[in-house]
Design a protein around this motif. Sequence first.
Motif, mmCIF file in Angstrom:
data_model
loop_
_atom_site.group_PDB
_atom_site.id
_atom_site.type_symbol
_atom_site.label_atom_id
_atom_site.label_comp_id
_atom_site.label_asym_id
_atom_site.label_seq_id
_atom_site.Cartn_x
_atom_site.Cartn_y
_atom_site.Cartn_z
ATOM 1 N N SER A 255 0.833 -1.211 0.000
ATOM 2 C CA SER A 255 0.000 0.000 0.000
ATOM 3 C C SER A 255 0.863 1.255 0.000
ATOM 4 O O SER A 255 0.590 2.208 -0.740
ATOM 5 N N ALA A 256 1.923 1.260 0.817
ATOM 6 C CA ALA A 256 2.802 2.423 0.886
ATOM 7 C C ALA A 256 3.580 2.604 -0.413
ATOM 8 O O ALA A 256 3.731 3.730 -0.903
ATOM 9 N N ALA A 257 4.078 1.503 -0.975
ATOM 10 C CA ALA A 257 4.858 1.594 -2.217
ATOM 11 C C ALA A 257 4.008 2.161 -3.352
ATOM 12 O O ALA A 257 4.474 3.018 -4.129
ATOM 13 N N LEU A 258 2.774 1.726 -3.468
ATOM 14 C CA LEU A 258 1.875 2.252 -4.500
ATOM 15 C C LEU A 258 1.577 3.729 -4.244
ATOM 16 O O LEU A 258 1.484 4.533 -5.176
ATOM 17 N N SER B 106 4.609 5.792 -5.424
ATOM 18 C CA SER B 106 5.071 5.728 -6.814
ATOM 19 C C SER B 106 3.991 5.906 -7.870
ATOM 20 O O SER B 106 4.296 6.338 -8.991
ATOM 21 N N VAL B 107 2.757 5.584 -7.555
ATOM 22 C CA VAL B 107 1.730 5.517 -8.595
ATOM 23 C C VAL B 107 0.601 6.518 -8.394
ATOM 24 O O VAL B 107 0.135 7.142 -9.345
ATOM 25 N N VAL B 108 0.172 6.700 -7.162
ATOM 26 C CA VAL B 108 -1.063 7.460 -6.900
ATOM 27 C C VAL B 108 -0.831 8.958 -7.120
ATOM 28 O O VAL B 108 0.075 9.548 -6.522
ATOM 29 N N PRO C 268 5.187 11.572 0.943
ATOM 30 C CA PRO C 268 6.165 11.319 2.010
ATOM 31 C C PRO C 268 7.583 11.669 1.560
ATOM 32 O O PRO C 268 7.982 11.378 0.425
ATOM 33 N N THR C 269 8.330 12.300 2.454
ATOM 34 C CA THR C 269 9.722 12.613 2.178
ATOM 35 C C THR C 269 10.598 11.445 2.629
ATOM 36 O O THR C 269 10.128 10.495 3.261
#
Length: 429
Positions: A15-18, A21-23, A197-198
């Motif tokens: 969920s965090a990776a998407l 990178s994508v949303v 997110p930084t």
Amino acid sequence: MEMQSWAFMLFVVVSAALYWSVVPAKLRPHYLLAVSLGYYFACSIVFGVFLLLYLYGIFVLGILIDTSPTKRGRKTWLLFGILAAIGILFLFKARTGLTQIVFMLLGMGGGKMAAAMVEKFGIPLGISYFSFRAVHYLVEVYRGKNLRATPLEFFLYVTFFPTLVAGPIHRFFTIGKESPEDSFGDQLRAAGGLRKPTADDISIGIWRILQGVVKKFVIADFFLKLAGPMMTKQGLAPTVGTLELWVAGYFWFFYLYADFSGYSDMAIGMARLFGIRVMENFRWPLLASNLRDFWRRWHISLTNWLMHYVYIPLGGSRKGEMRTNVNLLLTLIAIALWHKLAVSMFFWGVYHGVGMILFRYYLRAKNRLMPERKPTWYGMVVGVILVHTYFNISWPMFHHPMHIAVLYYFKMFPFIPKLFPLLRQLLGS
């Protein structure tokens, strides 16, 4: 999907990776709401439907409060909303006892069996937390200092999955002296929407998650093995001595802190992976040197909530000595019953309320008799030991029905049973 499962960890990572990178920026709130609801429905479809209906009802009540043309109308809708939110929480927490009472009043047999079935059905995940979030939202809308949330903002605020099940009870609006980052609504409404997110967010988030994992699954498990058996009826076995019970109580305090604060650390860390700040829930409460200091450090989101929505509305310390003491007592009873509806928990709250009242008088006497006295390191150490001991005495009420707790006290204080023959002699003479 339990938090300690690999499935949950994979869910968070993916969920965090998407999200990173994508949303697109505009869709970040929508994505987080979909992820949060997906998590809840994965835990229970039935309670997922209940949660949506519940939130819809609370949101509509917020609109009615905000748009009512008269103050009386706004207050009526607010009262109805609070009674609905707390009433539903009460019904779920008291479901087994209420079932038995209904069967008894109807003159029907099988009340205990029906109560067991109701107990097995369970309770909505996180209802103690999202009920208090709902009340916070309704009260602050009534006060009229903030803009009412949109449906997306409100649903995401309540269901945000890192904090949904076990807190912290974060705020939609900033209240009191809380930090700006404690406001979920302000972060949603920031210019440009939810920020990406930084690198700092991600590193801090991972670090807090690791802290939480070590606390919850290493330190807490260690102390649970030492203290856990004594917190069951095994502690009443003849082979268990008074000293063992006392030592187990101190270990149990360490277990509770590591377990609960570990979850809070993980929740704060998971939220940070999505660039969202969540208020701190613990500030080393085991180092508190007095009871007031302890409650300012332990489960901060709950104690602050009760301060703003129970203690202060009751009058706080503004209505005289007796009223202040009563308000303190009622607030500590509310803390106890929020955890569990039981006679033993009521007395647990009374015990801690009386402790806070006595501490007020002690502090007043100390300041009058020794106004120039400054805290010393050894005084702080003694204070910490006394706080731990005070809580140690309360654990039987926290964990057991009152009749079992009394048996624990007979064992923790062996002189108590010896008093009863003496009392009978005094009364007989």
